[in-house]
Scaffold this motif. Sequence first.
Motif, PDB file in Angstrom:
ATOM      1  N   THR A 194       3.019 -11.576  -1.007  1.00  0.00           N
ATOM      2  CA  THR A 194       3.731 -10.316  -0.853  1.00  0.00           C
ATOM      3  C   THR A 194       2.938  -9.221  -1.544  1.00  0.00           C
ATOM      4  OG1 THR A 194       5.822 -11.515  -0.954  1.00  0.00           O
ATOM      5  CG2 THR A 194       5.921  -9.149  -1.330  1.00  0.00           C
ATOM      6  N   PRO A 195       2.743  -8.100  -0.885  1.00  0.00           N
ATOM      7  CA  PRO A 195       2.042  -7.010  -1.575  1.00  0.00           C
ATOM      8  C   PRO A 195       2.862  -6.520  -2.768  1.00  0.00           C
ATOM      9  CG  PRO A 195       2.332  -6.520   0.769  1.00  0.00           C
ATOM     10  CD  PRO A 195       3.111  -7.754   0.473  1.00  0.00           C
ATOM     11  N   ILE A 196       2.178  -6.266  -3.856  1.00  0.00           N
ATOM     12  CA  ILE A 196       2.819  -5.659  -5.021  1.00  0.00           C
ATOM     13  C   ILE A 196       2.207  -4.272  -5.155  1.00  0.00           C
ATOM     14  CG2 ILE A 196       3.084  -5.736  -7.528  1.00  0.00           C
ATOM     15  CD1 ILE A 196       3.020  -8.789  -7.334  1.00  0.00           C
ATOM     16  N   MET A 197       3.043  -3.248  -5.056  1.00  0.00           N
ATOM     17  CA  MET A 197       2.556  -1.880  -5.131  1.00  0.00           C
ATOM     18  C   MET A 197       3.269  -1.139  -6.252  1.00  0.00           C
ATOM     19  SD  MET A 197       2.340  -0.976  -1.119  1.00  0.00           S
ATOM     20  CE  MET A 197       3.438  -2.204  -0.423  1.00  0.00           C
ATOM     21  N   ILE A 198       2.466  -0.453  -7.044  1.00  0.00           N
ATOM     22  CA  ILE A 198       3.008   0.373  -8.118  1.00  0.00           C
ATOM     23  C   ILE A 198       2.445   1.768  -7.890  1.00  0.00           C
ATOM     24  CG2 ILE A 198       3.117   0.718 -10.599  1.00  0.00           C
ATOM     25  CD1 ILE A 198       2.577  -2.358 -10.809  1.00  0.00           C
ATOM     26  N   HIS A 199       3.319   2.739  -7.776  1.00  0.00           N
ATOM     27  CA  HIS A 199       2.911   4.099  -7.444  1.00  0.00           C
ATOM     28  C   HIS A 199       3.435   5.058  -8.513  1.00  0.00           C
ATOM     29  CE1 HIS A 199       1.916   7.477  -4.832  1.00  0.00           C
ATOM     30  NE2 HIS A 199       3.119   7.960  -5.073  1.00  0.00           N
ATOM     31  N   TRP A 200       2.526   5.738  -9.179  1.00  0.00           N
ATOM     32  CA  TRP A 200       2.909   6.731 -10.169  1.00  0.00           C
ATOM     33  C   TRP A 200       1.780   7.747 -10.244  1.00  0.00           C
ATOM     34  CZ3 TRP A 200       4.623   5.367 -15.853  1.00  0.00           C
ATOM     35  CH2 TRP A 200       5.255   6.475 -16.432  1.00  0.00           C
ATOM     36  N   PRO A 201       1.830   8.770  -9.392  1.00  0.00           N
ATOM     37  CA  PRO A 201       0.744   9.764  -9.337  1.00  0.00           C
ATOM     38  C   PRO A 201       0.457  10.369 -10.711  1.00  0.00           C
ATOM     39  CG  PRO A 201       2.277  10.093  -7.523  1.00  0.00           C
ATOM     40  CD  PRO A 201       2.891   9.072  -8.441  1.00  0.00           C
ATOM     41  N   GLY A 202      -0.821  10.445 -11.022  1.00  0.00           N
ATOM     42  CA  GLY A 202      -1.243  11.008 -12.293  1.00  0.00           C
ATOM     43  C   GLY A 202      -1.201  10.021 -13.445  1.00  0.00           C
ATOM     44  N   LYS A 203      -0.581   8.876 -13.257  1.00  0.00           N
ATOM     45  CA  LYS A 203      -0.472   7.871 -14.325  1.00  0.00           C
ATOM     46  C   LYS A 203      -1.229   6.593 -13.987  1.00  0.00           C
ATOM     47  CE  LYS A 203       2.557  10.085 -16.924  1.00  0.00           C
ATOM     48  NZ  LYS A 203       2.365  10.455 -18.314  1.00  0.00           N
ATOM     49  N   ILE A 204      -1.241   6.220 -12.695  1.00  0.00           N
ATOM     50  CA  ILE A 204      -1.894   4.987 -12.269  1.00  0.00           C
ATOM     51  C   ILE A 204      -2.917   5.330 -11.196  1.00  0.00           C
ATOM     52  CG2 ILE A 204      -1.576   2.712 -11.219  1.00  0.00           C
ATOM     53  CD1 ILE A 204       1.321   2.804 -12.173  1.00  0.00           C
ATOM     54  N   GLU A 205      -4.131   4.869 -11.393  1.00  0.00           N
ATOM     55  CA  GLU A 205      -5.197   5.079 -10.418  1.00  0.00           C
ATOM     56  C   GLU A 205      -4.990   4.138  -9.234  1.00  0.00           C
ATOM     57  OE1 GLU A 205      -8.411   7.018  -8.954  1.00  0.00           O
ATOM     58  OE2 GLU A 205      -7.539   7.411 -10.937  1.00  0.00           O
ATOM     59  N   PRO A 206      -4.903   4.681  -8.003  1.00  0.00           N
ATOM     60  CA  PRO A 206      -4.707   3.797  -6.841  1.00  0.00           C
ATOM     61  C   PRO A 206      -5.884   2.845  -6.645  1.00  0.00           C
ATOM     62  CG  PRO A 206      -4.393   6.104  -6.248  1.00  0.00           C
ATOM     63  CD  PRO A 206      -4.954   6.069  -7.638  1.00  0.00           C
ATOM     64  N   LYS A 207      -5.596   1.598  -6.286  1.00  0.00           N
ATOM     65  CA  LYS A 207      -6.645   0.625  -5.980  1.00  0.00           C
ATOM     66  C   LYS A 207      -6.022  -0.564  -5.269  1.00  0.00           C
ATOM     67  CE  LYS A 207      -6.628  -2.270 -10.085  1.00  0.00           C
ATOM     68  NZ  LYS A 207      -7.468  -2.953 -11.031  1.00  0.00           N
ATOM     69  N   MET A 208      -6.870  -1.325  -4.596  1.00  0.00           N
ATOM     70  CA  MET A 208      -6.437  -2.571  -3.974  1.00  0.00           C
ATOM     71  C   MET A 208      -7.250  -3.682  -4.632  1.00  0.00           C
ATOM     72  SD  MET A 208      -6.478  -3.933  -0.051  1.00  0.00           S
ATOM     73  CE  MET A 208      -5.102  -2.953   0.473  1.00  0.00           C
ATOM     74  N   ASP A 209      -6.564  -4.698  -5.121  1.00  0.00           N
ATOM     75  CA  ASP A 209      -7.230  -5.805  -5.802  1.00  0.00           C
ATOM     76  C   ASP A 209      -7.002  -7.081  -4.995  1.00  0.00           C
ATOM     77  OD1 ASP A 209      -8.144  -7.820  -7.469  1.00  0.00           O
ATOM     78  OD2 ASP A 209      -7.207  -6.999  -9.261  1.00  0.00           O
ATOM     79  N   THR A 210      -8.043  -7.586  -4.376  1.00  0.00           N
ATOM     80  CA  THR A 210      -7.934  -8.826  -3.608  1.00  0.00           C
ATOM     81  C   THR A 210      -8.618  -9.985  -4.317  1.00  0.00           C
ATOM     82  OG1 THR A 210      -9.930  -8.301  -2.358  1.00  0.00           O
ATOM     83  CG2 THR A 210      -7.817  -7.588  -1.405  1.00  0.00           C
ATOM     84  N   GLN A 211      -9.120  -9.748  -5.521  1.00  0.00           N
ATOM     85  CA  GLN A 211      -9.868 -10.773  -6.250  1.00  0.00           C
ATOM     86  C   GLN A 211      -9.068 -11.463  -7.336  1.00  0.00           C
ATOM     87  OE1 GLN A 211     -12.951 -11.586  -5.100  1.00  0.00           O
ATOM     88  NE2 GLN A 211     -12.349 -10.114  -3.539  1.00  0.00           N
ATOM     89  N   ASN A 212      -8.011 -10.824  -7.823  1.00  0.00           N
ATOM     90  CA  ASN A 212      -7.260 -11.362  -8.953  1.00  0.00           C
ATOM     91  C   ASN A 212      -5.874 -11.806  -8.527  1.00  0.00           C
ATOM     92  OD1 ASN A 212      -9.167 -10.879 -11.219  1.00  0.00           O
ATOM     93  ND2 ASN A 212      -8.990  -8.779 -10.484  1.00  0.00           N
TER      94      ASN A 212
END
Length: 160
Positions: free
Chosen positions: A19-37
């Motif tokens: 299941t995708p886990i998405m955390i969105h908080w503009p200005g606090k969290i840098e957007p990225k996709m992690d498929t390695q961890n």
Amino acid sequence: ESRYAPRSKRSPNEGGIRTPIMIHWPGKIEPKMDTQNLASSIDLVPTVLELLKLPVPETLPGISLVNEEKVQARQQIFGEIFEHDIVAMDDPKASLMYRWIIDGNHKLIVPSDRMEGESPQLYRLDKDPSEDHDLASSSPELVTKLMKELDATTIGGLQP
């Protein structure tokens, strides 16, 4: 007859647990996709607590997904699949269908005793992401090793 696609909902296979886990908080969290961890839904509470700068109890399972060091150090995640309808309110094991462990690129799926006729399955997710080639019979030592890890660390204390 099931209305679900095979290996989807309530399945221990990747189509059922991933299941995708998405955390969105503009200005606090840098957007990225992690498929390695490896990440798990048990990481959501520690992540939110850390983001809110609240204490994270040491006994809380999971890790904060904003802690890169912990995310990169993680080598295993565990899970369980239960019946849709609870079999017995005071006995979680009665509803247990499967336990699983992902260790690096290997995934072991272990059916509960109530899943008659089923055997452990082993997959190499980086080479076989759709879990088409069960390696359990050709890698019994790895099955034994991962089974010991799973038995020692099962979420919720549901031992075999």
